[in-house]
Design a protein around this motif. Structure first.
Motif, PDB file in Angstrom:
ATOM      1  N   ALA A  20       0.828  -1.210   0.000  1.00  0.00           N
ATOM      2  CA  ALA A  20       0.000   0.000   0.000  1.00  0.00           C
ATOM      3  C   ALA A  20       0.862   1.260   0.000  1.00  0.00           C
ATOM      4  N   LEU A  21       1.980   1.234   0.715  1.00  0.00           N
ATOM      5  CA  LEU A  21       2.874   2.391   0.731  1.00  0.00           C
ATOM      6  C   LEU A  21       3.523   2.610  -0.636  1.00  0.00           C
ATOM      7  N   VAL A  22       3.918   1.536  -1.291  1.00  0.00           N
ATOM      8  CA  VAL A  22       4.500   1.655  -2.632  1.00  0.00           C
ATOM      9  C   VAL A  22       3.471   2.222  -3.605  1.00  0.00           C
ATOM     10  N   GLU A  23       2.239   1.748  -3.522  1.00  0.00           N
ATOM     11  CA  GLU A  23       1.169   2.279  -4.372  1.00  0.00           C
ATOM     12  C   GLU A  23       1.026   3.789  -4.204  1.00  0.00           C
ATOM     13  N   ARG A  82       0.540  13.267  13.286  1.00  0.00           N
ATOM     14  CA  ARG A  82       1.069  12.401  12.242  1.00  0.00           C
ATOM     15  C   ARG A  82       0.583  10.969  12.493  1.00  0.00           C
ATOM     16  N   ALA A  83       0.284  10.261  11.428  1.00  0.00           N
ATOM     17  CA  ALA A  83      -0.294   8.924  11.541  1.00  0.00           C
ATOM     18  C   ALA A  83       0.703   7.942  12.155  1.00  0.00           C
ATOM     19  N   VAL A  84       0.179   7.055  13.001  1.00  0.00           N
ATOM     20  CA  VAL A  84       0.968   5.997  13.649  1.00  0.00           C
ATOM     21  C   VAL A  84       0.228   4.682  13.477  1.00  0.00           C
ATOM     22  N   LEU A  85       0.968   3.620  13.193  1.00  0.00           N
ATOM     23  CA  LEU A  85       0.390   2.282  13.088  1.00  0.00           C
ATOM     24  C   LEU A  85       1.268   1.312  13.858  1.00  0.00           C
ATOM     25  N   LEU A 222      -5.316  -6.130   2.916  1.00  0.00           N
ATOM     26  CA  LEU A 222      -4.936  -5.104   1.946  1.00  0.00           C
ATOM     27  C   LEU A 222      -5.867  -3.895   2.042  1.00  0.00           C
ATOM     28  N   ALA A 223      -7.141  -4.153   2.286  1.00  0.00           N
ATOM     29  CA  ALA A 223      -8.094  -3.037   2.452  1.00  0.00           C
ATOM     30  C   ALA A 223      -7.725  -2.183   3.654  1.00  0.00           C
ATOM     31  N   ILE A 224      -7.343  -2.827   4.758  1.00  0.00           N
ATOM     32  CA  ILE A 224      -6.933  -2.075   5.952  1.00  0.00           C
ATOM     33  C   ILE A 224      -5.656  -1.286   5.672  1.00  0.00           C
ATOM     34  N   ALA A 225      -4.699  -1.932   5.018  1.00  0.00           N
ATOM     35  CA  ALA A 225      -3.435  -1.256   4.726  1.00  0.00           C
ATOM     36  C   ALA A 225      -3.658  -0.017   3.872  1.00  0.00           C
ATOM     37  N   ARG A 226      -4.443  -0.148   2.815  1.00  0.00           N
ATOM     38  CA  ARG A 226      -4.692   0.992   1.942  1.00  0.00           C
ATOM     39  C   ARG A 226      -5.434   2.110   2.668  1.00  0.00           C
ATOM     40  N   ALA A 227      -6.406   1.724   3.500  1.00  0.00           N
ATOM     41  CA  ALA A 227      -7.180   2.733   4.212  1.00  0.00           C
ATOM     42  C   ALA A 227      -6.318   3.463   5.240  1.00  0.00           C
ATOM     43  N   TRP A 228      -5.404   2.738   5.916  1.00  0.00           N
ATOM     44  CA  TRP A 228      -4.522   3.432   6.862  1.00  0.00           C
ATOM     45  C   TRP A 228      -3.577   4.383   6.137  1.00  0.00           C
ATOM     46  N   VAL A 229      -3.001   3.933   5.015  1.00  0.00           N
ATOM     47  CA  VAL A 229      -2.106   4.798   4.260  1.00  0.00           C
ATOM     48  C   VAL A 229      -2.824   6.076   3.835  1.00  0.00           C
ATOM     49  N   ALA A 230      -4.110   5.976   3.564  1.00  0.00           N
ATOM     50  CA  ALA A 230      -4.891   7.152   3.162  1.00  0.00           C
ATOM     51  C   ALA A 230      -5.030   8.167   4.291  1.00  0.00           C
TER      52      ALA A 230
END
Length: 232
Positions: A20-23, A82-85, A222-230
């Motif tokens: 997701a980060l690469v995208e 800033r976002a944290v995961l 993958l849905a969670i990863a993309r949504a967090w990156v957003a």
């Protein structure tokens, strides 16, 4: 977008979070403080931080003397919006950083297990699009109590607190949503001796469990990863 990634254990990679980060075109700054690499002094040069898992527990300051500095850094990211995961050990460290309790042992889950979203997750920007229940990969013995003001987002039969949010974009996930099918197969090889001690039948049931759960877990992760990156 520059993202700090704190790796706490060998072979604990980004998996679907990395995809997701690469995208999103992110610049990934990977640090391995357990191998002596330094952490940034503050969050000023990064837009977000990811803390990965490990075999340590969240109170292992003697084994991991960098933990207190990592907790300070986590709070600085949050203070600057800033976002944290945090994932697995990372989620336990996020809980600790903000005053949550850490329970060492007594909450063992390994393999694919069902997690259930809470009503609050229906309006959460990272989890709102997920089904109410879905399988996801778990590998932990410890758990945590939520910090004050945390929003509980998911739980399981073994660990009541599987996901939470603090503020706008500080997230902790006990489950390994980053671990897609290829990563689980890699872990099953890389950590074969460690797994065999605790779960000696794992190789015999891996293929069947993967066939039942792999596709749904990969899609959810993958849905969670993309949504967090957003949220970055």
């Amino acid at each position: 977008m520059r993202v700090l990634v704190v790796q706490n254990f060998d072979n604990e990679g980004l998996g679907q979070i990395g995809a997701a980060l690469v995208e999103a075109g992110a610049d990934i700054d990977l640090r391995k403080p357990y191998h002596g690499e330094t952490l940034p002094q503050d969050s000023s040069e990064h837009d977000a931080m990811v803390m990965l898992g490990g075999a340590q527990n969240a109170l292992d300051d003697e084994i991991c003397p960098y933990f207190p500095a990592l907790l300070d850094l986590t709070r600085d990211f949050a203070d600057k919006d800033r976002a944290v995961l945090g994932i697995c050990l990372g989620s336990q460290l996020v809980a600790r950083a903000f005053g949550g309790t850490n329970q060492i042992g007594g909450a063992t889950e390994f393999g694919w297990h069902k997690v259930s979203l809470t009503p609050a997750a229906k309006s959460d920007p990272v989890l709102a699009a997920l089904p109410e229940k879905f399988p996801i990969f778990e590998w932990h013995d410890d758990t945590f109590g939520l910090p004050e003001n945390a929003v509980r987002l998911a739980g399981s039969a073994v660990a009541e607190n599987q996901a939470f949010r603090l503020g706008r974009a500080v997230y902790g996930f006990q489950f390994h949503f980053e671990a897609d099918t290829p990563m689980v197969r890699d872990w099953s090889t890389s950590f074969a001796a460690m797994i065999a001690e605790r779960h000696p039948d794992w190789n015999d049931r891996l293929d069947d469990e993967l066939a039942r759960n792999g596709a749904d877990a990969d899609a959810a992760g993958l849905a969670i990863a993309r949504a967090w990156v957003a949220t970055i």
